[in-house]
Design a protein around this motif. Structure first.
Motif, PDB file in Angstrom:
ATOM      1  N   GLY A 162       0.794  -1.220   0.000  1.00 54.84           N
ATOM      2  CA  GLY A 162       0.000   0.000   0.000  1.00 54.84           C
ATOM      3  C   GLY A 162       0.826   1.269   0.000  1.00 54.84           C
ATOM      4  N   ARG A 163       2.112   1.154  -0.291  1.00 57.65           N
ATOM      5  CA  ARG A 163       2.984   2.323  -0.347  1.00 57.65           C
ATOM      6  C   ARG A 163       3.174   2.752  -1.805  1.00 57.65           C
ATOM      7  NH1 ARG A 163       5.948   3.024   4.559  1.00 57.65           N
ATOM      8  NH2 ARG A 163       5.738   1.227   5.973  1.00 57.65           N
ATOM      9  N   GLU A 164       3.193   4.038  -2.041  1.00 58.32           N
ATOM     10  CA  GLU A 164       3.473   4.541  -3.386  1.00 58.32           C
ATOM     11  C   GLU A 164       4.958   4.363  -3.687  1.00 58.32           C
ATOM     12  OE1 GLU A 164       0.767   8.072  -4.895  1.00 58.32           O
ATOM     13  OE2 GLU A 164       1.826   8.637  -3.060  1.00 58.32           O
ATOM     14  N   ALA A 165       5.257   3.707  -4.775  1.00 55.54           N
ATOM     15  CA  ALA A 165       6.650   3.450  -5.132  1.00 55.54           C
ATOM     16  C   ALA A 165       6.776   3.347  -6.636  1.00 55.54           C
ATOM     17  CB  ALA A 165       7.154   2.164  -4.474  1.00 55.54           C
ATOM     18  N   VAL A 166       7.927   3.769  -7.142  1.00 57.62           N
ATOM     19  CA  VAL A 166       8.192   3.710  -8.573  1.00 57.62           C
ATOM     20  C   VAL A 166       9.663   3.391  -8.779  1.00 57.62           C
ATOM     21  CG1 VAL A 166       8.694   6.183  -8.753  1.00 57.62           C
ATOM     22  CG2 VAL A 166       7.920   4.930 -10.777  1.00 57.62           C
ATOM     23  N   ALA A 167       9.946   2.634  -9.836  1.00 57.37           N
ATOM     24  CA  ALA A 167      11.319   2.299 -10.204  1.00 57.37           C
ATOM     25  C   ALA A 167      11.657   2.949 -11.542  1.00 57.37           C
ATOM     26  CB  ALA A 167      11.510   0.786 -10.294  1.00 57.37           C
ATOM     27  N   VAL A 168      12.841   3.512 -11.633  1.00 60.04           N
ATOM     28  CA  VAL A 168      13.308   4.186 -12.846  1.00 60.04           C
ATOM     29  C   VAL A 168      14.683   3.644 -13.211  1.00 60.04           C
ATOM     30  CG1 VAL A 168      14.052   6.401 -13.817  1.00 60.04           C
ATOM     31  CG2 VAL A 168      11.989   6.289 -12.392  1.00 60.04           C
ATOM     32  N   GLU A 169      14.854   3.284 -14.476  1.00 61.26           N
ATOM     33  CA  GLU A 169      16.163   2.816 -14.946  1.00 61.26           C
ATOM     34  C   GLU A 169      17.009   4.014 -15.361  1.00 61.26           C
ATOM     35  OE1 GLU A 169      17.775  -0.806 -17.732  1.00 61.26           O
ATOM     36  OE2 GLU A 169      16.353   0.586 -18.655  1.00 61.26           O
ATOM     37  N   VAL A 170      18.269   4.015 -14.948  1.00 62.66           N
ATOM     38  CA  VAL A 170      19.185   5.092 -15.311  1.00 62.66           C
ATOM     39  C   VAL A 170      20.325   4.532 -16.156  1.00 62.66           C
ATOM     40  CG1 VAL A 170      18.653   6.512 -13.297  1.00 62.66           C
ATOM     41  CG2 VAL A 170      20.497   4.844 -13.159  1.00 62.66           C
ATOM     42  N   PRO A 171      20.873   5.346 -17.050  1.00 66.87           N
ATOM     43  CA  PRO A 171      21.968   4.880 -17.892  1.00 66.87           C
ATOM     44  C   PRO A 171      23.272   4.803 -17.118  1.00 66.87           C
ATOM     45  CG  PRO A 171      21.530   7.180 -18.346  1.00 66.87           C
ATOM     46  CD  PRO A 171      20.459   6.724 -17.383  1.00 66.87           C
ATOM     47  N   CYS A 172      24.111   3.871 -17.475  1.00 63.36           N
ATOM     48  CA  CYS A 172      25.437   3.765 -16.865  1.00 63.36           C
ATOM     49  C   CYS A 172      26.378   4.709 -17.609  1.00 63.36           C
ATOM     50  CB  CYS A 172      25.944   2.327 -16.918  1.00 63.36           C
ATOM     51  SG  CYS A 172      27.482   2.081 -16.001  1.00 63.36           S
ATOM     52  N   VAL A 173      26.109   5.996 -17.437  1.00 60.32           N
ATOM     53  CA  VAL A 173      26.841   7.046 -18.154  1.00 60.32           C
ATOM     54  C   VAL A 173      27.058   8.217 -17.206  1.00 60.32           C
ATOM     55  CG1 VAL A 173      26.791   8.667 -20.091  1.00 60.32           C
ATOM     56  CG2 VAL A 173      25.812   6.380 -20.368  1.00 60.32           C
ATOM     57  N   PHE A 174      28.301   8.648 -17.098  1.00 64.10           N
ATOM     58  CA  PHE A 174      28.609   9.824 -16.293  1.00 64.10           C
ATOM     59  C   PHE A 174      27.802  11.020 -16.809  1.00 64.10           C
ATOM     60  CE2 PHE A 174      32.450   7.230 -15.692  1.00 64.10           C
ATOM     61  CZ  PHE A 174      32.595   7.293 -14.319  1.00 64.10           C
ATOM     62  N   GLY A 175      27.302  11.834 -15.908  1.00 59.95           N
ATOM     63  CA  GLY A 175      26.545  13.014 -16.294  1.00 59.95           C
ATOM     64  C   GLY A 175      25.105  12.697 -16.606  1.00 59.95           C
ATOM     65  N   ARG A 176      24.877  11.879 -17.614  1.00 54.88           N
ATOM     66  CA  ARG A 176      23.514  11.565 -18.041  1.00 54.88           C
ATOM     67  C   ARG A 176      22.722  10.874 -16.936  1.00 54.88           C
ATOM     68  NH1 ARG A 176      19.030  13.085 -20.096  1.00 54.88           N
ATOM     69  NH2 ARG A 176      17.780  11.434 -21.047  1.00 54.88           N
ATOM     70  N   SER A 177      23.374  10.020 -16.153  1.00 53.15           N
ATOM     71  CA  SER A 177      22.670   9.322 -15.078  1.00 53.15           C
ATOM     72  C   SER A 177      22.079  10.310 -14.077  1.00 53.15           C
ATOM     73  CB  SER A 177      23.619   8.348 -14.368  1.00 53.15           C
ATOM     74  OG  SER A 177      24.773   9.015 -13.883  1.00 53.15           O
ATOM     75  N   ILE A 178      22.819  11.355 -13.752  1.00 54.99           N
ATOM     76  CA  ILE A 178      22.316  12.359 -12.809  1.00 54.99           C
ATOM     77  C   ILE A 178      21.180  13.154 -13.442  1.00 54.99           C
ATOM     78  CG2 ILE A 178      22.916  14.434 -11.502  1.00 54.99           C
ATOM     79  CD1 ILE A 178      25.713  13.288 -11.149  1.00 54.99           C
ATOM     80  N   GLU A 179      21.265  13.427 -14.735  1.00 57.09           N
ATOM     81  CA  GLU A 179      20.188  14.153 -15.414  1.00 57.09           C
ATOM     82  C   GLU A 179      18.882  13.364 -15.361  1.00 57.09           C
ATOM     83  OE1 GLU A 179      21.686  14.733 -19.326  1.00 57.09           O
ATOM     84  OE2 GLU A 179      23.127  16.281 -18.734  1.00 57.09           O
ATOM     85  N   VAL A 180      18.957  12.055 -15.586  1.00 54.68           N
ATOM     86  CA  VAL A 180      17.754  11.213 -15.536  1.00 54.68           C
ATOM     87  C   VAL A 180      17.195  11.177 -14.119  1.00 54.68           C
ATOM     88  CG1 VAL A 180      16.887   8.850 -15.807  1.00 54.68           C
ATOM     89  CG2 VAL A 180      18.421   9.836 -17.532  1.00 54.68           C
TER      90      VAL A 180
END
Length: 212
Positions: free
Chosen positions: A33-51
């Motif tokens: 009953g908890r709100e939760a979401v999973a997001v995949e991030v790229p294994c790339v410097f810089g871009r991972s933080i942007e995502v």
């Protein structure tokens, strides 16, 4: 809202258990009953933080658990500290290989996790899942994302976040002759990390240090 992130495969692997485990944890949390979401991030410097930054804006979570693969480790590792350096032994998925570069220019030398890592360790251990508090998240994209997360959260009071490393999956471990852990167990551990964080205002005062 609880946000979990996992990485795409890297280093020649066809899968990344951090992403599968993050997805499973989100399912387990939703079943509670908890709100939760999973997001995949790229294994790339810089871009991972942007995502990650975009996900923070979209979902407005109160808890963030970023997850990465640490092949060779035998336990779920609750990372204590992120350091402000990128020093890549291997290129990322975009071919970047920074050496001794800061994650954030003029940022602090380090950030501590704001997850209650010791209470989380106790809760995961109670499930019979191997777990530790780790004193280093490395200097590759995992540490990069962990530092980036904590830098982003420095301007978002009230959001707690941190990073967890998981071992190879059972199949990967067998293929590499390294320790492995079932993705289901990883997912259970991550869900407990999230729920323990939600229910713990002050971390447990128990030893979790290291001599080296």
């Amino acid at each position: 809202m609880i946000l979990l992130t996992g990485f795409e495969p890297f280093g020649g692997e066809s899968t990344n258990p951090s992403w599968a485990a993050a997805q499973r944890a989100a399912e387990l949390l939703a079943a509670q009953g908890r709100e939760a979401v999973a997001v995949e991030v790229p294994c790339v410097f810089g871009r991972s933080i942007e995502v990650l930054d975009a996900a923070l804006a979209q979902f407005e979570p109160s808890i963030v658990v970023c997850v990465g693969q640490a092949g060779g480790r035998g336990s779920v590792s609750l990372e204590r500290v992120a350091i402000n350096v990128d020093d890549a032994r291997i290129p990322d998925n975009a071919g970047n290989r920074p050496i001794d570069d800061p994650v954030v220019v003029s940022g602090p030398a380090a950030y501590f996790s704001t997850l209650p890592v010791k209470a989380c360790r106790e809760a995961v251990a109670a499930l019979g899942i191997p777990v530790e508090v780790s004193q280093t998240a490395g200097t590759y994209v995992c540490n990069h994302l962990f530092y980036g997360l904590m830098h982003l959260l420095a301007d978002r009071p009230g959001i707690r976040g941190g990073f967890v490393h998981v071992p190879f999956s059972s199949d990967q471990g067998a293929a590499h002759g390294q320790p492995g852990l079932a993705v289901e167990a990883m997912g259970e551990a991550l869900a407990v990390v999230a729920t323990t964080t939600a229910e713990t205002a002050v971390d447990a005062r128990v030893t979790a240090g290291a001599e080296h």
